[in-house]
Design an enzyme around this catalytic site. Sequence first.
Site, PDB file in Angstrom:
ATOM      1  N   SER A  22      55.979  14.099  21.589  1.00  0.00           N
ATOM      2  CA  SER A  22      55.393  15.114  20.704  1.00  0.00           C
ATOM      3  C   SER A  22      55.901  14.972  19.273  1.00  0.00           C
ATOM      4  CB  SER A  22      55.633  16.528  21.231  1.00  0.00           C
ATOM      5  OG  SER A  22      57.006  16.766  21.359  1.00  0.00           O
ATOM      6  N   SER A  23      57.189  14.673  19.083  1.00  0.00           N
ATOM      7  CA  SER A  23      57.695  14.572  17.693  1.00  0.00           C
ATOM      8  C   SER A  23      57.129  13.328  17.013  1.00  0.00           C
ATOM      9  CB  SER A  23      59.224  14.600  17.652  1.00  0.00           C
ATOM     10  OG  SER A  23      59.756  13.530  18.368  1.00  0.00           O
TER      11      SER A  23
ATOM     12  N   ALA B  61      54.211  12.021  17.594  1.00  0.00           N
ATOM     13  CA  ALA B  61      52.807  12.314  17.274  1.00  0.00           C
ATOM     14  C   ALA B  61      52.703  13.208  16.038  1.00  0.00           C
ATOM     15  CB  ALA B  61      52.113  12.958  18.473  1.00  0.00           C
TER      16      ALA B  61
ATOM     17  N   PRO C 274      53.277  18.890  25.501  1.00  0.00           N
ATOM     18  CA  PRO C 274      54.354  19.883  25.495  1.00  0.00           C
ATOM     19  C   PRO C 274      55.548  19.378  24.672  1.00  0.00           C
ATOM     20  CG  PRO C 274      53.825  19.188  27.751  1.00  0.00           C
ATOM     21  CD  PRO C 274      52.965  18.382  26.829  1.00  0.00           C
TER      22      PRO C 274
ATOM     23  N   ASP D 206      58.070   5.036  20.108  1.00  0.00           N
ATOM     24  CA  ASP D 206      57.203   6.223  20.216  1.00  0.00           C
ATOM     25  C   ASP D 206      56.226   6.300  19.045  1.00  0.00           C
ATOM     26  OD1 ASP D 206      59.038   6.584  22.214  1.00  0.00           O
ATOM     27  OD2 ASP D 206      59.520   8.654  21.718  1.00  0.00           O
TER      28      ASP D 206
HETATM   29  C1  MEV Z   1      62.404   8.143  23.683  1.00  0.00           C
HETATM   30  O1  MEV Z   1      61.031   8.417  23.946  1.00  0.00           O
HETATM   31  C2  MEV Z   1      62.707   6.700  23.917  1.00  0.00           C
HETATM   32  C3  MEV Z   1      64.158   6.290  23.679  1.00  0.00           C
HETATM   33  O2  MEV Z   1      64.245   4.906  24.041  1.00  0.00           O
HETATM   34  C4  MEV Z   1      64.587   6.482  22.252  1.00  0.00           C
HETATM   35  C5  MEV Z   1      63.921   5.519  21.300  1.00  0.00           C
HETATM   36  O3  MEV Z   1      63.414   4.475  21.708  1.00  0.00           O
HETATM   37  O4  MEV Z   1      63.958   5.820  20.094  1.00  0.00           O
HETATM   38  C6  MEV Z   1      65.107   7.061  24.582  1.00  0.00           C
END
Ligand code: MEV
Length: 313
Positions: free
Chosen positions: A91-92, A94, A84, A134
């Site tokens: 998601s971004s 990926a 989602p 991510d």
């Molecule tokens: C976002 O999924 C994780 C954060 O730590 C931002 C990042 O690491 O770029 C909030």
Amino acid sequence: MKGVLAITSAPGKVILLGEHAVVFGQPAIAAAVNLRLHCRVATASTTTLNGAGLSPSAHPYVHHIVQACGLRENLAIDTRSEIPSGSGLGSSAAVCVALVSALVSRAHAIDPQEVAAKAYLTEAEVQGRASPTDTSVSTHGQGILVDRSEKADLLWSISRGGQQWFIHHCPMPKLSLVVGYTGVNAPTGPLVAKVKRFYDRTVFARDIVREIGQLTEEGLTRLKANDAVGLGQLMTKDHRLLAVLGVSSKELDRLVEGCLPFSYGAKLTGAGGGGSMIALTDSPDKVSEVIKRRGGIPYKVKLGEPGVRLEKE
Ligand code: MEV
């Protein structure tokens, strides 16, 4: 639409420990989950994303990648996601990883280090500030430890703006994890910026970020020992610290508190502000039921999903 050039897929992720603090150089542990984003790139007469013209405001990640690659031909880019959007489940990242891989795969075999670096630069430019967590976990899959120094099982390192992160493979034991999506879409950029303001202004916030880093290190030991009790306690403690940093929400707290009686631990995952939480539990059905009753959407996820890959047509 003319010929198909490449089809790829990349997984979403959960952060077990260390989000936000990782942006300031503290460690984080993330795992790929069995929700994937699929991307198909074909030649076309105009460049489109899912049939619509590409716009920098509506499609910032895809637009940035297309610009950065300096494409000389028009492409029809189509994505289909099991993750989602705005859910905190990557998601971004990926999208960035799958699209970069599809584009580079035309010139040579997918090189994970190249893909992770290019996908990260897009996330960082679009969001203003980001760690490579991510994008690296979506590229590598399985599990990763992001750290400020080099350790065993190094995969690659990524630098930007005077900061350097070392990305390591981190084996994931069989953990039973349930995601609770609040249904509230929370963009990452503003939440990261909010924590940065707090961090710059107060010693208190800097101490909390350090404390999250310490508990993440402890969490790595617990993870390696397959100690669900110890890991769960650290996850719950991490949630409380993230709440003090101002990135939880009433929806997230409601899901976390509801799951705790049936879990080893629970916390928000990703940027927070909405998005999702995770519960480490031996009772996934019970926890899913609680998440539903409290207005969330449960996903019983499997960890250790493979990273980005080229798919057959
Ligand atoms: C976002 O999924 C994780 C954060 O730590 C931002 C990042 O690491 O770029 C909030």
